[in-house]
Design an enzyme around this catalytic site. Structure first.
Site, PDB file in Angstrom:
ATOM      1  N   CYS A  84      32.214  51.256  34.417  1.00  0.00           N
ATOM      2  CA  CYS A  84      33.253  52.048  35.067  1.00  0.00           C
ATOM      3  C   CYS A  84      33.796  53.056  34.062  1.00  0.00           C
ATOM      4  CB  CYS A  84      34.373  51.149  35.578  1.00  0.00           C
ATOM      5  SG  CYS A  84      35.626  52.039  36.530  1.00  0.00           S
ATOM      6  N   TYR A  90      45.520  46.770  35.215  1.00  0.00           N
ATOM      7  CA  TYR A  90      45.529  45.502  35.920  1.00  0.00           C
ATOM      8  C   TYR A  90      44.109  44.986  36.163  1.00  0.00           C
ATOM      9  CZ  TYR A  90      44.584  48.531  39.926  1.00  0.00           C
ATOM     10  OH  TYR A  90      44.052  49.470  40.775  1.00  0.00           O
ATOM     11  N   ARG A 127      26.715  50.274  51.782  1.00  0.00           N
ATOM     12  CA  ARG A 127      27.720  50.955  50.960  1.00  0.00           C
ATOM     13  C   ARG A 127      27.404  50.693  49.502  1.00  0.00           C
ATOM     14  NH1 ARG A 127      31.975  53.707  51.370  1.00  0.00           N
ATOM     15  NH2 ARG A 127      31.854  53.512  53.630  1.00  0.00           N
ATOM     16  N   MET A 252      45.747  40.567  45.892  1.00  0.00           N
ATOM     17  CA  MET A 252      45.453  39.142  45.794  1.00  0.00           C
ATOM     18  C   MET A 252      46.127  38.596  44.538  1.00  0.00           C
ATOM     19  SD  MET A 252      41.546  38.763  47.069  1.00  0.00           S
ATOM     20  CE  MET A 252      40.928  39.654  45.662  1.00  0.00           C
ATOM     21  N   CYS A 318      33.435  38.787  60.325  1.00  0.00           N
ATOM     22  CA  CYS A 318      32.833  39.343  59.105  1.00  0.00           C
ATOM     23  C   CYS A 318      31.334  39.575  59.307  1.00  0.00           C
ATOM     24  CB  CYS A 318      33.051  38.387  57.926  1.00  0.00           C
ATOM     25  SG  CYS A 318      32.305  38.968  56.390  1.00  0.00           S
ATOM     26  N   ARG A 322      27.035  40.974  50.191  1.00  0.00           N
ATOM     27  CA  ARG A 322      27.179  41.726  48.944  1.00  0.00           C
ATOM     28  C   ARG A 322      26.029  41.421  48.003  1.00  0.00           C
ATOM     29  NH1 ARG A 322      32.174  40.804  50.887  1.00  0.00           N
ATOM     30  NH2 ARG A 322      33.706  42.486  50.688  1.00  0.00           N
ATOM     31  N   ASP A 529      22.245  -5.458  30.068  1.00  0.00           N
ATOM     32  CA  ASP A 529      22.187  -6.585  30.999  1.00  0.00           C
ATOM     33  C   ASP A 529      22.074  -7.922  30.266  1.00  0.00           C
ATOM     34  OD1 ASP A 529      21.796  -7.779  33.710  1.00  0.00           O
ATOM     35  OD2 ASP A 529      19.818  -8.244  32.857  1.00  0.00           O
TER      36      ASP A 529
END
Length: 567
Positions: A84, A90, A127, A252, A318, A322, A529
């Site tokens: 990015c 944030y 998208r 969220m 829905c 993705r 045992d």
């Protein structure tokens, strides 16, 4: 029937040049921009539904993209990159975050191959997201090649808008249908503080250019208390003279390992704030798979939407899947289950049919609705990791460690590995285990005074038997003809323990490490045992493979071996 439908659509396209809804951006064809009216589109939709409703129902029911609750997934979001060009405070630290090696990310060819497969199975809208998809140099070519897929109806992108003024015209010529632009503030100073970058003017210019080119861009705004709640009405005002769709996304509020609602601004609170200024703010019709509740101020060119992922989830309708940048398919944003399509594609033995089976298996595991709690994330990166998993233009970098599971087939069912093509070689494996028995039991074993008999000898015999029965005990292990099994049981007096070592050999097409590990495990249980009548304070520990050879990947534990204290 299918040919008849396609013919009807073709005829409609010839009579109504353009064939796209007002919600969808117009595209360029031969240098001309094409549009369609709402009425003609509705007519076409109605005609298609009348022509093949039954076939469509059967087709969707049998599709691998239809889950157990009848939801058909026709919308695919593909993350093109983890990178990015912003550093939102944030979202991630100022210095960025560690990225995966390039070799673990999908190549352009792999992205296009998966797009073709998904479209063939029923996806009609793709998208492109990220990270920030526009930092990918070949994004124009990717859009162009996706638009060449005959049955794909729409290709869109979600972007932060920084480079739209440079890229949007080439993208439109490539066929881009729609775009979402992430913008959390309309104030220049706040934008630079939030993103740690300049560029607010470029984003606004990109929005205006999109409008000039005939698009109706969606502006995604994440609302947070004590952050941008004072701009709610400013964003609504932004729709007055611009045909844009501002969409308020509920924040969220996940922190550490608990939900905190202090910064959450609910849809109803936002609606109340807007209606205090515009009492006639009215609801608009929504489509069956819309995630946004649409509203508008009468007379405004644009509209406003609310994505209520926190207060009113929309799981029942829905239709989204993705695909992460490293090739994992996510069927639910909140789910932690992912399947690596990348690994499957890179396995030359996997056919396209098996790849479709894997996709179908993932879709079949989709739950009715997402969980009420988010996955636990590292405290320092929780905003970045969780934020990017949801908010549309953000970096989707979740901590993952996925690989193709050889004991699971493409449908998610257990299977035994086919070793028929492997060479016949001599395979050897060694394993060990330790049983800590304490001082009293050590004395009794040494003197051979335990009531059940000679512990070391019986343990050796049990280990040999266990090795030969491995395929009966472990479901997916092969039944191997063993040429040699040796189990050594040694009493280590000073350590008050019994050391067990197994050496297993065979001539075959698969290794014997499981047989060696089973031998020492069964031998250790036998020691327990035979000694438990004296004390239950016995600990079986250090069960591990020491070495294996003769196969594709040999192994030898690199640490000095203890010299046992012989009795």
């Amino acid at each position: 029937m299918r040919l008849l439908v396609r013919h009807a659509i073709r005829l409609f396209g010839q009579e109504n040049r353009g064939g796209v809804a007002p919600e969808v951006s117009p595209i360029w064809r031969g240098g001309f921009r094409l549009k369609a009216t709402t009425g003609s589109l509705n007519l076409a939709t109605a005609s298609v539904q009348q022509l093949e409703p039954l076939e469509k129902q059967v087709e969707r029911k049998n599709s691998p993209l239809t889950d157990t609750f009848g939801r058909h997934h026709s919308y695919l979001r593909i993350s093109l990159t983890e990178r990015c060009n912003l550093r939102c405070d944030y979202c991630m630290p100022a210095e960025g975050v560690p990225l995966q090696p390039k070799g673990k990310l999908l190549t352009t060819e792999e992205i296009l191959r998966l797009a073709r497969i998904f479209v063939k199975q029923g996806v009609r809208k793709i998208r492109l997201t990220g990270g920030e998809p526009t930092v990918r140099r070949d994004i124009v070519e990717i859009v162009e090649q996706m638009k060449a897929l005959p049955e794909l109806e729409q290709v869109g992108i979600t972007t932060n808008g920084l480079v739209l003024t440079r890229l949007l015209l080439p993208l439109q010529r490539a066929g881009l249908d729609s775009l979402n632009i992430s913008l959390d503030t309309l104030k220049r100073d706040r934008f630079e503080k939030i993103t740690r970058r300049k560029g607010w003017e470029r984003v606004i210019a990109g929005i205006d250019l999109a409008v000039q080119l005939g698009y109706r861009p969606k502006i995604n705004c994440v609302l947070m208390r004590d952050f941008n709640e004072d701009e709610i009405c400013d964003f609504v005002e932004f729709t007055k003279d611009r045909p844009v769709d501002v969409r308020f996304i509920e924040y969220m509020p996940f922190s550490g390992n608990k939900w905190h609602t202090e910064r959450l601004i609910s849809y109803k609170d936002t609606l109340q704030t807007i209606r205090e200024r515009w009492p006639d703010f009215e609801a608009l019709p929504n489509g069956p798979n819309d995630t946004s509740k649409a509203y508008a101020v009468p007379g405004f060119k644009g509209q406003v939407g609310f994505i209520t992922s926190m207060t009113e989830h929309f799981c029942g309708t829905c239709n989204r899947l993705r695909l992460t940048a490293d090739g994992n398919i996510k069927v639910c944003l909140f789910g932690n289950k992912e399947f690596s399509l990348r690994d499957a594609m890179r396995n030359k033995n996997i056919t396209e049919e098996q790849l479709v089976d894997l996709i179908g298996a993932a879709v079949q595991r989709k739950k009715k609705q997402h969980a009420d709690a988010a996955p636990l994330l590292h405290h320092h990166n929780h905003h970045f990791l969780f934020h990017q998993a949801y908010y549309p233009s953000r970096l989707q970098l979740l901590v993952r460690n996925y690989s193709q599971l050889t004991h699971v087939n493409a449908k998610g069912k257990a299977q035994m590995v086919d070793v028929g093509a492997k060479p016949l070689t001599t395979r050897l494996a060694r394993a060990e285990a330790t049983v800590q028995v304490g001082e009293e039991i050590t004395r009794l074993i040494s003197a051979n005074e335990l009531a059940k008999g000679d512990v070391l000898t019986v343990a050796q015999l049990a280990g040999i038997t266990g090795a030969k029965r491995t395929s009966d005990l472990i479901p997916l292990c092969h039944n191997i003809s063993l040429s040699s099994v040796k189990v050594q049981a040694t009493l280590l007096k000073s350590e008050h323990s019994v050391r067990l070592e197994a050496t297993v050999r065979c001539s075959g097409q698969t290794g014997v490490e499981m047989e060696a590990l089973t031998a020492v495990s069964v031998a250790a249980l036998t020691v327990y045992d035979m000694c438990k009548a004296v004390s239950h304070d016995i600990c079986i520990t250090n069960i591990r493979l020491l070495s294996k050879s003769g196969g594709k990947r040999d192994f030898r534990r690199e640490e000095p071996e203890k010299v046992p204290e012989v009795e």
